[in-house]
Enzyme design. Structure first.
Site, short mmCIF file in Angstrom:
data_model
loop_
_atom_site.label_atom_id
_atom_site.label_comp_id
_atom_site.label_asym_id
_atom_site.label_seq_id
_atom_site.Cartn_x
_atom_site.Cartn_y
_atom_site.Cartn_z
N LYS A 1 -15.85 15.95 -12.61
CA LYS A 1 -16.15 17.30 -12.11
C LYS A 1 -17.45 17.82 -12.68
O LYS A 1 -18.16 18.57 -12.06
CB LYS A 1 -15.06 18.26 -12.58
CG LYS A 1 -13.81 18.24 -11.79
CD LYS A 1 -13.00 19.49 -12.17
CE LYS A 1 -11.56 19.16 -12.33
NZ LYS A 1 -11.14 18.84 -13.69
N LYS B 1 -16.84 13.91 -25.19
CA LYS B 1 -17.17 15.32 -24.95
C LYS B 1 -17.97 15.91 -26.10
O LYS B 1 -18.79 16.81 -25.90
CB LYS B 1 -15.90 16.15 -24.68
CG LYS B 1 -15.27 15.77 -23.34
CD LYS B 1 -14.78 16.94 -22.53
CE LYS B 1 -14.47 16.47 -21.13
NZ LYS B 1 -13.75 17.40 -20.29
N LYS C 1 -17.20 7.18 -15.01
CA LYS C 1 -16.18 7.73 -14.11
C LYS C 1 -16.71 8.95 -13.35
O LYS C 1 -17.56 9.68 -13.87
CB LYS C 1 -14.88 8.04 -14.87
CG LYS C 1 -14.83 9.38 -15.52
CD LYS C 1 -13.40 9.81 -15.88
CE LYS C 1 -13.47 11.26 -16.30
NZ LYS C 1 -12.32 12.05 -16.21
P1 ATP Z 1 -13.95 17.21 -16.53
O1 ATP Z 1 -15.15 16.59 -15.88
O2 ATP Z 1 -13.98 18.71 -16.60
O3 ATP Z 1 -13.57 16.54 -17.82
P2 ATP Z 1 -12.27 15.63 -14.84
O4 ATP Z 1 -12.92 15.49 -13.49
O5 ATP Z 1 -12.32 14.46 -15.75
O6 ATP Z 1 -12.76 16.94 -15.55
P3 ATP Z 1 -9.51 16.41 -15.36
O7 ATP Z 1 -9.08 17.79 -15.09
O8 ATP Z 1 -9.81 16.06 -16.78
O9 ATP Z 1 -10.78 16.02 -14.50
O10 ATP Z 1 -8.45 15.40 -14.77
C1 ATP Z 1 -7.44 15.71 -13.84
C2 ATP Z 1 -6.75 14.45 -13.38
O11 ATP Z 1 -7.65 13.65 -12.61
C3 ATP Z 1 -6.31 13.55 -14.55
O12 ATP Z 1 -5.05 12.99 -14.22
C4 ATP Z 1 -7.35 12.48 -14.60
O13 ATP Z 1 -6.86 11.27 -15.13
C5 ATP Z 1 -7.71 12.32 -13.13
N1 ATP Z 1 -9.08 11.85 -12.97
C6 ATP Z 1 -10.20 12.48 -13.41
N2 ATP Z 1 -11.29 11.78 -13.05
C7 ATP Z 1 -10.84 10.66 -12.41
C8 ATP Z 1 -11.49 9.53 -11.80
N3 ATP Z 1 -12.82 9.42 -11.78
N4 ATP Z 1 -10.73 8.59 -11.21
C9 ATP Z 1 -9.38 8.69 -11.20
N5 ATP Z 1 -8.70 9.72 -11.75
C10 ATP Z 1 -9.41 10.70 -12.34
#
Ligand code: ATP
Ligand code: LTN
Length: 332
Positions: A201, A116, A198
């Site tokens: 969002k 990040k 990965k």
């Molecule tokens: P950001 O992009 O804002 O960092 P994010 O999409 O990574 O957000 P988080 O809010 O950080 O989402 O994660 C929420 C939950 O979703 C966590 O348990 C995280 O491990 C899971 N998660 C996030 N992205 C993935 C993915 N690509 N595959 C599986 N699990 C995920």
């Protein structure tokens, strides 16, 4: 919440944008299935989102959207607590305390911090760095046994265990040492446009990421455009990140094993497989989108749900907070 014999599951998600298929398959689907076996406590981790600059109006909208979306996924407020982190003041308090029991060196090793800070080079703030101690506090306040998350959060669970063990070493058994609960399948859903990254969002490439509330047409389009390889033979293998990812998604949703999928698509091309995966995702998400539409219209109901949960969360977390303050030497 009455059954004291059940283990406690705690998890949270940042309302930092529209919830993705990755969030759903990696975490939220397990939150839903755990509701019968565990006392489940879930939160919208809105305090975590300000480690990245947020637009105030958009942030308010994201919080309510995420709340409604997660209810729509099947979180039942009669069975589980689902509250808003910033409404429960013990979280910010515990984060400060744990900051003082967390080492600079261990925070420096966090890969999410490194990723990040590379992505937001103009705003590498102290909160981004100490994010794991806020998260550790979330979990430890509720004496959680299990933390259902995707694979990317494994390192944060480890540091939570280290912080808790260190604190217990100094003051006796204050915190339960939690364990991650990471699914075998779906723990790491990759971007459809760059399957080495990965699905996230905050991905700038809209085609790489399927959102929970995408229309069926948008979902089908994204899967049809998914990056694969030139082999055109549906099987799992090294160097086939795109197909491996699609097989992972398909297997998580349908429950079919990889062998079964390979067998079913024998002699068929990638086009057929992408369509099948797209259709499975459309059907999985359809009822969620429909329920979301009705929840989001009823702001009074949403407020009633989170106010009730906020109050109970404060009561539960205050027990741990008070114990921690007393052990350290504060006068209560
Ligand atoms: P950001 O992009 O804002 O960092 P994010 O999409 O990574 O957000 P988080 O809010 O950080 O989402 O994660 C929420 C939950 O979703 C966590 O348990 C995280 O491990 C899971 N998660 C996030 N992205 C993935 C993915 N690509 N595959 C599986 N699990 C995920
Ligand atoms: N950091 C997590 C969200 C989160 C969380 C938590 C997850 C905040 N507090 C407590 C589990 C337990 C993320 O997914 N980025």
């Amino acid at each position: 919440m009455e059954n004291e014999k059940k283990q406690i599951a705690f998890s949270a998600i940042q309302p930092s944008g529209t919830i993705t298929l990755g969030n759903y398959l990696g975490a939220i689907r397990n939150w839903v299935t755990m509701q019968d076996e565990y006392n489940c406590i879930y939160a919208l981790a809105d305090l975590h989102t300000i480690t990245v600059r947020q637009d105030p109006a958009q942030m308010r909208k994201n919080i309510l959207d995420a709340y409604a979306s997660i209810l729509a996924c099947g979180i039942d407020t009669e069975k589980s607590l689902f509250f808003i982190q910033s409404h429960v003041h013990t979280h910010a308090e515990m984060a400060w305390v744990l900051d003082c029991y967390t080492q600079f060196g261990e925070l420096s090793r966090m890969t999410q911090f490194k990723d990040k800070s590379a992505k937001h080079a103009d705003n590498i703030n102290a909160g981004l760095f100490t994010y794991p101690s806020l998260m550790a506090g979330d979990i430890l306040l509720y004496q959680a046994d299990k933390v259902p998350v995707g694979a990317d959060q494994q390192q944060h669970i480890e540091i939570t265990r280290d912080i808790a063990t260190r604190f217990n070493g100094l003051y006796g058994n204050v915190f339960k040492i939690p364990e991650g609960f990471i699914p075998k399948n779906g723990a790491r859903v990759m971007s459809l446009q760059d399957p080495t990254k990965k699905m996230s969002k905050s991905d700038e490439n809209v085609n790489g990421c399927v959102h929970l509330l995408d229309s069926p047409e948008a979902i089908m389009r994204k899967f049809k455009r998914a990056i694969t390889d030139s082999e055109a033979h549906v099987h799992y293998g090294e160097g086939k990140d795109g197909i491996n990812n699609l097989m992972g998604i398909y297997s998580t949703i349908t429950g079919l094993s990889f062998e079964q999928i390979e067998h079913d698509f024998e002699g068929k091309g990638y086009g057929d497989f992408k369509t099948a995966v797209g259709e499975a995702v459309v059907e999985e998400l359809r009822p969620i989108r429909e329920r979301y539409e009705s929840y989001i219209k009823d702001k009074a109901y949403l407020e009633e749900c989170y106010r009730k949960a906020d109050e109970i969360a404060l009561k539960i977390s205050s027990r741990t907070m008070n114990k921690v303050m007393k052990k350290i030497g504060f006068i209560l």
